[in-house]
Write a protein that holds these residues in place. Structure first.
Motif, mmCIF file in Angstrom:
data_model
loop_
_atom_site.group_PDB
_atom_site.id
_atom_site.type_symbol
_atom_site.label_atom_id
_atom_site.label_comp_id
_atom_site.label_asym_id
_atom_site.label_seq_id
_atom_site.Cartn_x
_atom_site.Cartn_y
_atom_site.Cartn_z
ATOM 1 N N UNK A 20 -5.269 -2.608 6.398
ATOM 2 C CA UNK A 20 -6.706 -3.203 6.337
ATOM 3 C C UNK A 20 -7.777 -2.714 6.763
ATOM 4 N N UNK A 21 -7.854 -1.335 7.429
ATOM 5 C CA UNK A 21 -8.937 -0.797 7.949
ATOM 6 C C UNK A 21 -9.614 0.088 6.983
ATOM 7 N N UNK A 22 -10.611 0.622 7.516
ATOM 8 C CA UNK A 22 -11.211 1.490 6.542
ATOM 9 C C UNK A 22 -10.436 2.935 6.075
ATOM 10 N N UNK A 23 -9.322 3.238 6.757
ATOM 11 C CA UNK A 23 -8.242 4.099 6.460
ATOM 12 C C UNK A 23 -7.486 3.897 5.066
ATOM 13 N N UNK A 24 -7.164 2.526 4.933
ATOM 14 C CA UNK A 24 -6.530 1.955 3.584
ATOM 15 C C UNK A 24 -7.418 2.307 2.702
ATOM 16 N N UNK A 25 -8.727 1.718 2.628
ATOM 17 C CA UNK A 25 -9.516 1.688 1.808
ATOM 18 C C UNK A 25 -9.834 2.982 1.281
ATOM 19 N N UNK A 26 -10.036 4.209 2.056
ATOM 20 C CA UNK A 26 -10.516 5.421 1.845
ATOM 21 C C UNK A 26 -9.324 6.240 1.123
ATOM 22 N N UNK A 27 -7.968 5.810 1.530
ATOM 23 C CA UNK A 27 -6.858 6.603 0.853
ATOM 24 C C UNK A 27 -6.584 6.052 -0.557
ATOM 25 N N UNK A 234 -8.761 -12.865 -3.001
ATOM 26 C CA UNK A 234 -8.553 -11.458 -2.351
ATOM 27 C C UNK A 234 -8.894 -11.811 -0.899
ATOM 28 N N UNK A 235 -8.599 -10.717 -0.214
ATOM 29 C CA UNK A 235 -9.105 -10.514 0.920
ATOM 30 C C UNK A 235 -9.696 -8.974 1.234
ATOM 31 N N UNK A 236 -10.805 -8.952 1.895
ATOM 32 C CA UNK A 236 -11.624 -7.693 2.199
ATOM 33 C C UNK A 236 -10.748 -6.605 3.223
ATOM 34 N N UNK A 237 -9.711 -7.006 3.810
ATOM 35 C CA UNK A 237 -9.470 -6.112 4.921
ATOM 36 C C UNK A 237 -10.155 -6.401 6.101
ATOM 37 N N UNK A 238 -10.234 -5.700 7.109
ATOM 38 C CA UNK A 238 -10.978 -5.753 8.403
ATOM 39 C C UNK A 238 -12.482 -5.049 7.822
ATOM 40 N N UNK A 239 -13.300 -6.092 7.762
ATOM 41 C CA UNK A 239 -14.644 -5.321 7.718
ATOM 42 C C UNK A 239 -15.671 -5.998 8.588
ATOM 43 N N UNK A 263 -19.877 -2.642 2.105
ATOM 44 C CA UNK A 263 -19.454 -1.897 0.606
ATOM 45 C C UNK A 263 -18.116 -1.992 0.330
ATOM 46 N N UNK A 264 -17.665 -1.353 1.394
ATOM 47 C CA UNK A 264 -15.976 -1.174 1.179
ATOM 48 C C UNK A 264 -15.294 -2.661 1.251
ATOM 49 N N UNK A 265 -15.771 -3.675 2.051
ATOM 50 C CA UNK A 265 -14.950 -4.882 2.105
ATOM 51 C C UNK A 265 -15.553 -5.613 0.869
ATOM 52 N N UNK A 286 -3.619 -12.442 -5.972
ATOM 53 C CA UNK A 286 -4.156 -12.114 -4.535
ATOM 54 C C UNK A 286 -4.143 -10.607 -4.341
ATOM 55 N N UNK A 287 -5.319 -10.231 -4.258
ATOM 56 C CA UNK A 287 -5.861 -8.836 -4.064
ATOM 57 C C UNK A 287 -6.336 -8.216 -2.967
ATOM 58 N N UNK A 288 -5.934 -6.993 -2.515
ATOM 59 C CA UNK A 288 -6.616 -6.058 -1.530
ATOM 60 C C UNK A 288 -6.758 -4.669 -2.363
ATOM 61 N N UNK A 289 -7.841 -4.318 -2.163
ATOM 62 C CA UNK A 289 -8.227 -2.914 -2.717
ATOM 63 C C UNK A 289 -7.417 -2.755 -4.082
ATOM 64 N N UNK A 290 -7.848 -3.661 -4.995
ATOM 65 C CA UNK A 290 -7.786 -3.662 -6.344
ATOM 66 C C UNK A 290 -6.286 -3.683 -6.761
ATOM 67 N N UNK A 291 -5.263 -4.138 -5.895
ATOM 68 C CA UNK A 291 -3.809 -4.293 -6.402
ATOM 69 C C UNK A 291 -3.481 -5.520 -5.818
ATOM 70 N N UNK A 292 -2.769 -6.011 -6.822
ATOM 71 C CA UNK A 292 -2.272 -7.389 -6.297
ATOM 72 C C UNK A 292 -0.990 -7.427 -5.097
ATOM 73 N N UNK A 293 -1.358 -8.432 -4.141
ATOM 74 C CA UNK A 293 -0.280 -8.170 -2.992
ATOM 75 C C UNK A 293 0.314 -9.644 -2.941
#
Length: 329
Positions: A20-27, A234-239, A263-265, A286-293
């Motif tokens: 959920x953090x910026x780590x997941x988004x960047x990876x 969708x959810x944005x993670x922790x933004x 912007x990442x969120x 239901x999406x997070x970071x462009x993938x269905x969860x």
């Protein structure tokens, strides 16, 4: 067999904090070589977005306008909405950014807003339900509905029902609902969807509403042919948004360095609105970071999610919204 990137993604998703953090988004951005959201040409497309005056909604509205879309900023404060629309026009050089004033918890205002959109635009490609706030105190709307439920469940349902035919005519239209990872803690309920004053907890009420949002998005997808309109939550993670800072100050202070920027969120929201591949190839995700969860992480929320309760939720929300939903095919 999963490839390396999918294995890493699955490992991240299994651990909430890294995912959920910026780590997941960047990876994930690196793992899957995402197309940049500033590379789309959205000229001719009309996109309406609620909650567009700050945070994730503002970031998405600005990006979509920069990509050439006609953007309808829906906000409850006229002065603030006009200021934001003017700033977006100046920043992007796109004059096609307009304002519709509506408090999504006021059903009469939602009806007026939908009518204004229909009169001003002969097409509507995307409707984004992004407005949402976590309130520490219980309040009711003019229609007698707990305000979180009114503005984040009933109001969006009503607006979707009023605009569904225009979305289908522009088809395939898209309806996107910004939920929250907080919904993972909430069971699906109708009897206790509106918390009473004595037991009220703003964080729990917010999570209950977000669970209902995600379920309704799936139910819309089951009822409307994907060739007409697709539905995604969708959810944005922790933004790091103003809402998180004001509503969850302790969380914001502790997790702050790891929070995603706006912007990442907003990235997946913009991508779902703009891309013509995966977002149109399915519906009800239901999406997070462009993938269905998965919509469930806990056994108790899965047990609560029964066909009977889903049908009850659909009927309850439709009754409160005062609509019999037209279903385009």
């Amino acid at each position: 067999m999963k490839r390396g990137p999918e294995l890493i993604d699955a490992a991240l998703e299994g651990l909430i904090a890294p995912s959920f953090t910026r780590i997941g988004f960047s990876a994930r951005q690196r793992l899957f070589d995402w197309r940049r959201v500033d590379s789309y040409d959205l000229s001719g497309r009309v996109i309406a977005i609620t909650g567009a005056t700050s945070g994730l909604g503002r970031a998405a509205a600005e990006r979509l306008a920069a990509d050439g879309a006609t953007v309808i900023v829906i906000g409850r404060n006229a002065d603030k909405s006009e200021l934001v629309a003017r700033e977006i026009r100046e920043l992007t050089g796109n004059p096609a950014v307009s304002v519709v004033v509506a408090d999504m918890g006021d059903l009469d205002a939602v009806r007026r807003a939908a009518d204004q959109i229909l009169r001003a635009h002969d097409r509507l490609d995307v409707l984004i339900h992004n407005a949402g706030a976590l309130s520490a105190r219980r309040a009711e709307s003019a229609d007698g509905i707990e305000m979180t439920v009114a503005s984040q469940v009933v109001g969006p349902f009503l607006m979707t029902s009023l605009l569904i035919e225009r979305l289908a005519e522009s088809g395939p239209g898209r309806v996107l609902t910004m939920s929250s990872g907080g919904m993972y803690s909430a069971e699906l309920t109708v009897d206790h969807l509106q918390m009473n004053r004595d037991a009220y907890n703003g964080t729990k009420q917010y999570a209950l509403a977000k669970r209902a949002q995600v379920t309704l998005s799936e139910l819309w997808a089951q009822r409307v042919a994907a060739g007409s309109v697709v539905f995604h939550a969708l959810h944005p993670g922790w933004a790091d948004t103003p809402g998180v800072e004001s509503s969850l100050p302790t969380f914001h202070r502790i997790v702050g360095p790891l929070l995603r920027d706006v912007d990442a969120g907003a990235d997946t929201m913009v991508w779902l609105a703009a891309d013509d591949s995966d977002p149109l190839a399915s519906t009800g995700g239901f999406w997070l970071d462009r993938r269905v969860r998965s919509i469930h992480r806990l056994p108790n929320t899965r047990r609560s999610d029964t066909p009977a309760r889903r049908a009850e939720l659909w009927g309850w929300v439709g009754e409160r919204a005062g609509v019999t939903v037209p279903v385009p095919r």
